[in-house]
Design an enzyme around this catalytic site. Sequence first.
Site, short mmCIF file in Angstrom:
data_model
loop_
_atom_site.label_atom_id
_atom_site.label_comp_id
_atom_site.label_asym_id
_atom_site.label_seq_id
_atom_site.Cartn_x
_atom_site.Cartn_y
_atom_site.Cartn_z
N SER A 107 -28.99 46.91 135.53
CA SER A 107 -28.66 46.44 134.20
C SER A 107 -28.52 44.94 134.15
CB SER A 107 -27.35 47.10 133.75
OG SER A 107 -26.75 46.34 132.75
N LYS A 108 -29.11 44.40 133.12
CA LYS A 108 -29.05 42.96 132.87
C LYS A 108 -27.59 42.52 132.75
CE LYS A 108 -31.02 39.07 131.73
NZ LYS A 108 -31.54 38.24 132.75
#
Length: 485
Positions: free
Chosen positions: A252-253
């Site tokens: 996840s960013k």
Amino acid sequence: MTIRTRFAPSPTGYLHLGGLRTALYTYLFAKKNGGKFILRIEDTDQEREVEGAVELIYKSLRQAGLIYDEGPDVGGDFGPYIQTERKDSYLPFAMELVKSGAAYPCFCTKEELQERRDAATAKGEQWKYDKHCLHMTREEALSRMESGEPCVIRQNIPTTGFASFEDALYGHVEAPCDTLDDNVLIKADGLPTYNFANVIDDHLMGITHVMRGTEYLSSTPKYNLLYTAFGWDAPIYIHLSPVMKDASRKLSKRYGDPSFEDLLSQGYVKDAIINFIALLGWSPGDEREFFTMDELVEAFDVKGLSKAPAIFNTEKLVWFNHEYISRMPFDSYLEMVTPWFDRVLASKNMDYRRLAELMHTRTEVFDRVPDMVSFLAELPEYDIAIYTHKKMKTDAEISLKVLELSLEALTNQDDFSEEALKETLMGLAAANEMKTGQIMWPVRIAISGQQSTPGGTTEIAYLLGKDESLRRMKIGIEKLKANTK
Ligand code: GLU
């Protein structure tokens, strides 16, 4: 039948690697089957939209080589390909469902809903919409809608039985209807939710196969109820296992995991990224590891997809990148590495071609290059302990002697070509009955300030040139003298 697949990102930021993998598999599946790959922008959740994200999606897909046949900026017969530009097409379909009883308008206000949700929670019950507005007559509902009273339209999920669908990978997936919520299909602002828009658009765009993340696996039975209510054939669904950072969390960013754009700007090679991503959750069924895009198209098969979550292994990506860089033609490497050399060497008049030859097979990721060559820009601080090397049979004392001899010999030499340097230094070794390493090691330490360098003594001396090499050797002599005092 022509196979038609789509990649349907929401423009909420960068193209994350899970998204890139979905796009890649969707593309490969279409191309493998002589079909069409379509880009659709799902922007109905306007609050989450990030400025510039749509353009970034176009750019990233092109950079990745995932050329879409139809899409917002290339057109096609099934446009528009941006959901907000299709906004007027959803309500009539929702009204069709209202008429048939498969959906209904809901006039409950946010406050009313909150109150009932709180009451349910207080009783320890799981809240789902209580079908309050379903009990109104259709006439009343329609006339309240016509009078402009704010409302949403909800899916009317049956209270008994099961909703289900067949996934090409996960098989039969079903959910008891009484666990499903009457989701909003059309919001108060008139825009559809994802739940509705994906169904309408996949149908109108003639999508035959949908590939997307497993986060949609549990809501797909509900979407199937919509297909049934319309009397449409649902597409074939292939849900894809998540890409994980480790055993417990998704990539996840938000946690700082890199996006496709980040990897490119860090100096990962596009083809290496694609090759690596392709194998995150898919296997060709044999031992092959290297694939061009065309080879991926050829080899791709849904049968090779894995249901198990794929772990994003950065070391493996680095390994692929190193392989791709080592195998690329030298001139391409030189072109790619030049801006990275420039970061630290721009002001130096350095032979980049020669340096690139030394660095080509040593480059794992381009953003590591500046650190690897910065010693050429500036002599690093170093501890004289590194002059001592058992195998080279050197120590501080020998090194001092060697540097003094070499300095003298090289001061009188104008030809700083590698051959000439080699001849001189080897000559010194012979004349003083020393081993080659006993000469080369101290000189290399003096001119580089470090034990490991791309290229050996003569290459580095050549790159630095006479003045700088001699200056550094003098510094080495000073350091060693200071120690023996
Ligand atoms: N807009 C959805 C997303 O970005 C797409 C899901 C789908 O492919 O249906 O996750």
